[in-house]
Design an enzyme around this catalytic site. Structure first.
Site, PDB file in Angstrom:
ATOM      1  CG  HIS A 142      -5.453  -3.003   0.688  1.00 38.95           C
ATOM      2  ND1 HIS A 142      -5.231  -2.285  -0.464  1.00 38.95           N
ATOM      3  CD2 HIS A 142      -4.569  -2.527   1.588  1.00 38.95           C
ATOM      4  CE1 HIS A 142      -4.267  -1.406  -0.262  1.00 38.95           C
ATOM      5  NE2 HIS A 142      -3.844  -1.553   0.977  1.00 38.95           N
ATOM      6  CB  SER A 163      -0.956  -0.037   1.189  1.00 39.26           C
ATOM      7  OG  SER A 163      -1.951   0.922   1.018  1.00 39.26           O
ATOM      8  CG  ASP A 196      -6.437  -2.933  -3.370  1.00 38.20           C
ATOM      9  OD1 ASP A 196      -7.015  -2.158  -2.583  1.00 38.20           O
ATOM     10  OD2 ASP A 196      -5.318  -3.394  -3.173  1.00 38.20           O
TER      11      ASP A 196
END
Length: 534
Positions: A503, A246, A473
């Site tokens: 995610h 991320s 996602d």
């Protein structure tokens, strides 16, 4: 006690930009942006390229890890890994200000588990789990067994980035003030609610300045990247072996731009789009979470009577969610103890559960119970994302998230500018759009000027970096992977795709993804560009 592992895993494993206005969203990057870091107020930091005098030679003292601090989320000391390996912790000194490398220092908290095969050991594999604001010292041990294959040849290492957890953690408001803050209406509809919202933003920024003003100018991503290069040297590695998730992908991209010749094998998973500014990133998140909600609703409706939520198709299920949120705005329902489930907290709880397909059953149950007047489960999901433990204490992840994002992004939105953008956000997502649209004001009135509109991640001369995008996602939409691969440059960014929900890709457990990642990190085999898994 901490929040239950299933709920806490949502925030820890997801480790993405926490939804605004609870905390700031991450920016992307554009190497052609006219006002990027090298022309910013912090240009001296960005321009400094030498190693701090003496700090690269420091010797770390490793000891068995204590229990995580409250700023890191609290809880028990990490358990030994299979085979008896013990998690060890240490502190590494870094300059507070890289423009003054021999000036004041701060300590970065580190954690490691040694490689299993010492003879075939490659080096240290450094993890950043995102946020920004996630404590690597707490997160890596919590999910360490998922990286056992990588530990065969690497010391697994993570850290609390500057401003996070034990690393000069940013402090803003206390637990009581944060409870009140999260009860505020995050989508004001009247002049009075707008005034309360803007006053809350100002009050929070003032508290951060009062309690952490000396650190706020220095917690940005450029300094974090320089910290990682110093870490590489202190750990004794010629190159940086890296696993970024991320926001960690943005940090990895910035590192590669600053130190392309020092990049070793690098994996970027759940990729932040480096070409989007904060407004575009927030709008992309609105679309991403809406897509995840669409997929959840369809999955529920397809189960017919087994689905606890009303509606014969996905549209009707989603309408039920919107109707529930509308009722909660007018009349919150009982939640946990004396706290009630508000519309804003319910929206946060829904988003929290959409980070992973594994938590969809909790979302279904939470929505069903809230519809019946019991908001405890949705509030617990919101607490997970907000960093609130069951004992009522908060970690510093949200404060760090905002401080890092506001140190990075120079964008500051006025009330009128924000209100003008709301229709576009609402069109992108009837459920999350208004919430994320109002979040544009998170850095308004922040005491530190931001560095860039978007960061530069171009990295000519870098070793290949494996860039993995997940089609479902919600928080870092799939398009960001291609953008990152393109911006890293030809021969550097190697994109692969995972067709899945949630995610991130590696922690989904998909055998294809894990084989590709392991093949690169362990054996140096770069997957073919365009590889598809799932």
């Amino acid at each position: 006690m901490r929040t239950s592992p299933a709920l806490r895993a949502t925030a820890l494993a997801a480790t993405v930009t926490v939804l605004l206005p609870l905390a700031g969203c991450s920016d992307g990057g554009d190497k052609d942006a006219p006002d990027r870091s090298k022309s910013s107020p912090h240009a001296a930091n960005a321009a400094a390229t030498g190693s701090p005098s003496g700090l690269a030679a420091q010797k770390l003292k490793w000891k068995p890890c204590p229990a995580p601090s409250q700023a890191e989320g609290g809880g028990a000391a990490p358990s030994p890994l299979p085979g008896g390996a013990v998690w060890e912790c240490s502190v590494m000194k870094v300059p507070l200000d890289y423009a003054k490398p021999d000036g004041d220092t701060i300590g970065l908290a580190l954690v490691r588990a040694k490689a299993m095969d010492k003879k075939k050991r490659i080096g240290s594999l450094i993890f950043n789990f995102g946020g920004p604001g996630a404590s690597g010292v707490a997160t890596l041990p919590a999910f360490g067994t998922e990286y056992d294959k990588l530990r065969t040849r690497y010391d697994l290492v993570s850290f609390d980035p500057r401003g996070v957890g034990r690393s000069a953690g940013v402090e803003c408001e206390n637990d009581k003030q944060l409870d009140a803050r999260y009860e505020e209406d995050g989508t004001p509809d009247t002049a009075a609610e707008e005034k309360a919202f803007t006053n809350d933003t100002k009050t929070y920024a003032a508290a951060c300045k009062k309690n952490s003003g000396a650190e706020l100018p220095f917690v940005g991503t450029t300094n974090a990247a320089r910290d990682m290069d110093l870490m590489r040297q202190v750990l004794g590695d010629e190159r940086l072996y890296y696993f970024g998730i991320s926001y960690g992908t943005e940090l990895g991209g910035v590192y590669a731009h600053l130190f392309p010749k020092s990049v070793g094998r690098s994996v970027l998973d759940a990729v932040v789009d480096p070409t989007e500014d904060s407004e575009q990133s927030s709008l992309g998140q609105a679309k991403g979470f809406q897509l995840a909600l669409d997929n959840f609703a369809k999955s529920c409706a397809d189960r017919g009577d087994a689905c606890k939520l009303p509606g014969s198709d996905a549209d009707e299920v989603e309408q039920g969610v919107s109707d529930l949120l509308g009722r909660l705005e007018k009349k919150p329902v009982p939640g946990i103890g004396s706290r009630k489930l508000t519309q804003t907290q319910a929206t946060t709880g829904i988003a929290s559960a959409l980070y992973s397909k594994e938590t969809w059953p909790l979302l279904e149950q939470g929505l069903d119970e809230a519809d019946g007047g019991n908001g405890a489960l949705l509030l617990a999901l919101a607490d997970s994302l907000n960093g609130r433990s069951q004992d009522g204490h908060y970690d510093n992840s949200a404060a760090a998230n905002l401080a890092i994002n506001c140190a990075d992004s120079r964008e500051r939105f006025t009330l009128d500018q924000t209100k003008a953008k709301l229709p576009e956000f609402h069109d992108a997502s009837p459920v999350f759009g208004d919430y994320l649209g109002w979040g544009l004001m998170a850095c308004t009135g922040w005491p530190v000027a931001g560095t860039w509109k978007t960061p530069d991640v171009s990295a000519p001369g870098s070793a290949p970096q494996l860039v993995i995008g997940n089609t479902g996602d919600p928080a870092t939409p799939y398009a960001g992977a291609k953008a990152m691969a393109d911006e890293l440059g030809k021969g550097v960014g190697v994109q692969m795709t995972y067709k899945g929900e949630g995610h991130g890709a590696y922690n989904s457990g998909d055998a294809c993804v894990q084989k590709a990642v392991g093949g690169y990190l362990l054996d140096g085999k770069v997957p073919a560009a365009g590889t598809v898994c799932g």
